[in-house]
Scaffold this active site. Structure first.
Site, PDB file in Angstrom:
ATOM      1  N   PRO B  22       0.823  -1.211   0.000  1.00  0.00           N
ATOM      2  CA  PRO B  22       0.000   0.000   0.000  1.00  0.00           C
ATOM      3  C   PRO B  22       0.855   1.258   0.000  1.00  0.00           C
ATOM      4  CG  PRO B  22       0.155  -0.871   2.206  1.00  0.00           C
ATOM      5  CD  PRO B  22       0.995  -1.764   1.339  1.00  0.00           C
ATOM      6  N   CYS B  23       0.448   2.246  -0.763  1.00  0.00           N
ATOM      7  CA  CYS B  23       1.028   3.581  -0.641  1.00  0.00           C
ATOM      8  C   CYS B  23      -0.064   4.406   0.034  1.00  0.00           C
ATOM      9  CB  CYS B  23       1.409   4.100  -2.012  1.00  0.00           C
ATOM     10  SG  CYS B  23       2.224   5.686  -1.950  1.00  0.00           S
ATOM     11  N   ALA B  24       0.067   5.729   0.051  1.00  0.00           N
ATOM     12  CA  ALA B  24      -0.912   6.544   0.782  1.00  0.00           C
ATOM     13  C   ALA B  24      -2.304   6.415   0.182  1.00  0.00           C
ATOM     14  CB  ALA B  24      -0.471   7.999   0.792  1.00  0.00           C
ATOM     15  N   ARG B  26      -2.886   4.317  -2.892  1.00  0.00           N
ATOM     16  CA  ARG B  26      -2.973   3.308  -3.962  1.00  0.00           C
ATOM     17  C   ARG B  26      -2.337   1.999  -3.523  1.00  0.00           C
ATOM     18  NH1 ARG B  26       1.256   6.583  -7.824  1.00  0.00           N
ATOM     19  NH2 ARG B  26       0.455   8.364  -6.732  1.00  0.00           N
TER      20      ARG B  26
END
Lengths: 151, 76
Positions: B22-24, B26
């Site tokens: 996970p990114c912030a 997406r």
């Protein structure tokens, strides 16, 4: 009306010019971006007052008491750095005031590592029309109003 | 199916996932075969957008990305 302040000093650029397809197409919301000054130990400030609902080393989200979410993303693809070079000054769940130091980092090192240090500041789930007054492209000081979110 | 199950299925299922992170806002996913990824189904599951570059598929889901990633990892 919500004032969203610049989390860091630098040059304001259009979101469309951010080298990332998600931000440039405003897929997660409209906003603006700052090409930060290249100084070591650059501080990233809270752009609004609220609860720090998400805190990654390279990105954080603050939700205001009336539910507005603002994402500040420190550089592009910086999730790949796994927090290296980012120092946290707050914890997830903290109540923070606009202007409080959340993270310190070094945009120059990010750039030397081959990534863009550009900082998108995003009004999550906002409509483009909801962002009224916008700082024009060019130099901005940390703490100056970057845009206003009409809500 | 819940959101995580729908996204996992649209990415071609557990066997197609090399890595999911996970990114912030997406999910960054590396897949074995990007032709198994169903972009329409990802959007139907709530993705705002899908960006595919080679074997890397980025599914834009908003700030819930880390929760969804955890849910998907639980399913795998």
């Amino acid at each position: 009306m919500l004032d969203v302040i610049a989390p860091t000093a630098g040059q304001v650029i259009d979101l469309a010019d951010v080298p990332d397809p998600v931000f440039s197409a405003a897929l997660v919301g409209p906003g603006a971006a700052i090409d930060p000054e290249r100084s070591a130990n650059t501080q990233a400030l809270a752009p609004v007052t609220g609860t720090l609902v998400k805190l990654h080393p390279h990105a954080f989200i603050i939700r205001t008491s009336d539910g507005a979410g603002i994402l500040t993303h420190l550089g592009i693809d910086t999730v790949q750095l796994n927090g290296d070079g980012f120092q946290l000054h707050a914890a997830e769940g903290d109540e923070v005031a606009a202007g409080a130091v959340i993270v310190s980092w070094d945009p120059a090192t990010v750039e030397t590592g081959g990534r863009s240090p550009i900082v998108p500041v995003i009004a999550l789930d906002a409509s483009t029309e909801a962002l009224t007054v916008r700082h024009e492209p060019g130099p901005i000081k940390a703490g100056d109003v970057l845009f206003q979110w009409s809500r | 199916m819940d959101k995580a199950e729908q996204i996992l299925a649209a990415l071609g299922g557990t066997d197609n996932i090399v890595e999911i992170e996970p990114c912030a806002t997406r999910l960054r996913t590396e897949v074995h075969n990007s032709s198994l990824v169903d972009e329409k189904a990802l959007k139907a599951a709530g993705a705002f957008g899908v960006i595919t570059s080679g074997s890397v598929v980025q599914v834009v889901v908003g700030p819930e990305a880390d929760t969804i990633a955890t849910d998907i990892e639980d399913l795998m």
